[in-house]
Design an enzyme around this catalytic site. Structure first.
Site: not given
Ligand code: DGL
Length: 264
Positions: A183, A73
């Site tokens: 993301c 993430c």
């Molecule tokens: N998948 C995540 C990222 O790479 C988190 C996104 C989120 O929960 O807003 O930032």
């Protein structure tokens, strides 16, 4: 048997990283945690994201005896990787938007980056930007609502398509020829983004690069059998299993996960 590699995300975005890890290291065992109850992380207070990350990591070490941790993430990496590395005694591998390869590859010298608001506002990202912005014009686009679309199973809805177009098309109009998916949820939109931008724009995500890092940093399994994955969520296990099954086109069973601080 070597211990499993822990991997977590706010929700189902980290599965786009998990599939790269499995492709590169088919014999490894993984424990995946989706912090669905607290998703999205991208618009939450970054102190909260830090505390969730520490709690999940600590619980994974104590209950699953993980040998390393992949923060799948970008938002959690920006908020917590420094502290996780300071606190934990196992290797911690984080995500970072792939600006460097994007800037190197761009011919127009104009690069776009899609990410959460928190990632784009973080000190970590601002340092990354400082390191590369003399080499290209870098256009950042926060994408509120996209993570929710995935977590609510609305990947292909009209509303999601319009939202995606409203983020991506202005970048194309500005001359972007390379687009970074900053993301881990966004690779789920890759074919929709491809339709919007056409064939001349390069789309870059970070999953493969992170998998290569993990391969270098962890002690690999010597078993010849295929590794297994355990899936956990802090949300509704039935609902999350159903959504993950649709995304991965296979039968995935998530179990409930309640991260807790250990007794002193
Ligand atoms: N998948 C995540 C990222 O790479 C988190 C996104 C989120 O929960 O807003 O930032």
């Amino acid at each position: 048997m070597n211990n499993a590699i822990g991997i977590f995300d706010s929700g189902l975005g980290g599965l786009t990283v998990l599939r790269e890890l499995q492709a590169m290291m088919p014999h490894e065992h993984f424990v995946y945690v989706a912090d669905s109850k607290y998703a999205p992380y991208g618009n939450k207070d970054s102190e909260m994201v830090l505390q969730r990350s520490l709690l999940i990591a600590e619980t994974l070490i104590q209950t699953q005896n993980i040998q390393s941790l992949v923060v799948a993430c970008n938002t959690a990496t920006a908020a917590a990787v420094h502290q996780l590395r300071k606190t934990l005694y196992i290797p911690v591998i984080g995500m970072e938007p792939a600006l460097k390869p994007a800037v190197e590859r761009s011919k127009s010298g104009i690069v776009g980056i899609l990410a959460t608001e928190n990632t784009l506002q973080s000190d970590k990202f601002s340092n990354l930007l400082d390191a590369h912005q003399h080499k290209a014009r870098i256009l950042t686009q926060p994408c509120a609502g996209l993570v929710e679309a995935i977590e609510q199973g609305e990947l292909h809805s009209r509303k999601t398509k319009d939202l995606l177009a409203s983020y991506v098309l202005p970048l194309v109009d500005e001359g972007v020829d390379t687009l970074v998916l900053g993301c881990t949820h966004y690779p789920w939109f890759e074919s929709m983004i491809r339709e919007l931008v056409g064939d001349d724009v390069t789309i870059i995500s970070t999953g493969k690069a992170v998998a290569r890092q993990v391969q270098k940093q962890v002690e690999l399994n010597s078993e010849s059998a295929k590794g297994h994955v355990s899936f956990y969520t802090t949300g509704d296990a039935g609902q999350v299993s159903q959504l993950a099954g649709l995304l991965l086109q296979s039968n995935i069973v998530f179990q409930s996960f309640s991260p807790q601080h250990s007794e002193p």
